[in-house]
Structure formats: structure tokens, C-alpha cells
Design a protein around this motif. Sequence first.
Motif, PDB file in Angstrom:
ATOM      1  N   GLN A  76      50.782  32.940  46.649  1.00 23.50           N
ATOM      2  CA  GLN A  76      49.400  32.710  46.226  1.00 23.50           C
ATOM      3  C   GLN A  76      48.711  34.023  45.859  1.00 23.50           C
ATOM      4  N   GLU A  79      49.906  35.039  42.426  1.00 26.05           N
ATOM      5  CA  GLU A  79      49.269  34.217  41.394  1.00 26.05           C
ATOM      6  C   GLU A  79      47.825  34.652  41.187  1.00 26.05           C
ATOM      7  N   ALA A  80      47.129  34.960  42.270  1.00 17.88           N
ATOM      8  CA  ALA A  80      45.747  35.421  42.162  1.00 17.88           C
ATOM      9  C   ALA A  80      45.685  36.761  41.444  1.00 17.88           C
ATOM     10  N   LYS A  82      47.805  37.822  39.178  1.00 19.96           N
ATOM     11  CA  LYS A  82      48.075  37.554  37.764  1.00 19.96           C
ATOM     12  C   LYS A  82      46.823  37.035  37.067  1.00 19.96           C
ATOM     13  N   GLU A  83      46.083  36.152  37.739  1.00 22.29           N
ATOM     14  CA  GLU A  83      44.865  35.602  37.150  1.00 22.29           C
ATOM     15  C   GLU A  83      43.814  36.685  36.957  1.00 22.29           C
ATOM     16  N   THR A  84      43.649  37.545  37.923  1.00 24.38           N
ATOM     17  CA  THR A  84      42.641  38.599  37.787  1.00 24.38           C
ATOM     18  C   THR A  84      43.102  39.654  36.799  1.00 24.38           C
ATOM     19  N   SER A  86      44.756  39.032  34.035  1.00 24.77           N
ATOM     20  CA  SER A  86      44.576  38.489  32.693  1.00 24.77           C
ATOM     21  C   SER A  86      43.119  38.592  32.258  1.00 24.77           C
ATOM     22  N   GLU A  87      42.189  38.566  33.168  1.00 25.71           N
ATOM     23  CA  GLU A  87      40.778  38.761  32.860  1.00 25.71           C
ATOM     24  C   GLU A  87      40.488  40.248  32.928  1.00 25.71           C
TER      25      GLU A  87
END
Length: 117
Positions: A76, A79-80, A82-84, A86-87
Motif C-alpha cells: 500500500q 502504491e501511495a 506511485k500515486e503521489t 505521478s502528481e
Amino acid sequence: MEPEDFLEPEVAVTAAVVAAVFSPRIRKVIRRGLVYGTAGVLIAGDAVTSFAKNIGEGAKQATTSVAQATQEGVQQAKEADKETASEEPVGTASTTRKNQKASRSNAGEQEQGEKKK
């Protein structure tokens, strides 16, 4: 032998052993007691072994569940990240360049608007 001699511990033990050896009834009781005593020791040993085995299995299950929870948490977190990632956060080099280009184009448009007047 005098009656006082039977009160000494050595003589009393010897008399009890002789009575046990020569009495079939006492031998039967002793044999039965040994059999039941041995069976009790074996049952107690099985109970202790079973208890220890159950504790070991419980500990193994606990460590397995902790390891799984840890792996899920790591997954998790990845994944978090990776999400941050990308932004793009404000203030990064690419965001600054975009802002500079926008301000140049705005300045150029303003100059062109002034020349037309």
C-alpha cells in the motif's frame, strides 16, 4: 526379637518388603499400581506434548499473519508513493518552467496588445 526392634525404620521396611514378596494379594496390588501409574505418566506426557505443539502452531500462525500484514502495508505504501509521484507537486523544476513559459507568453500578448493601440 523384641517388639521394640520392629519400631526401627530398617526393620519395618524389611518386614514390608518380605510381606510384599510373599503375598500374592499385595503383589497384585503393586503390579496394578505400577500399570496405572505408568499409564498416567504416558497420558500426562501426551497432554504436555499436545499443549506444546498447539502453542507452536499458534505462534506460527501469528507470525504468518503479521508477515502478511506487513507485506500488505508495504504494498500500500508503494502504491501511495506511485500515486503521489505521478502528481507533480508545486514548486518542482518542471512546474516552474511551465509557469515561466506562461508568464512569457502573457507578457508577449500584452506587448502586442499595446502596439496595436
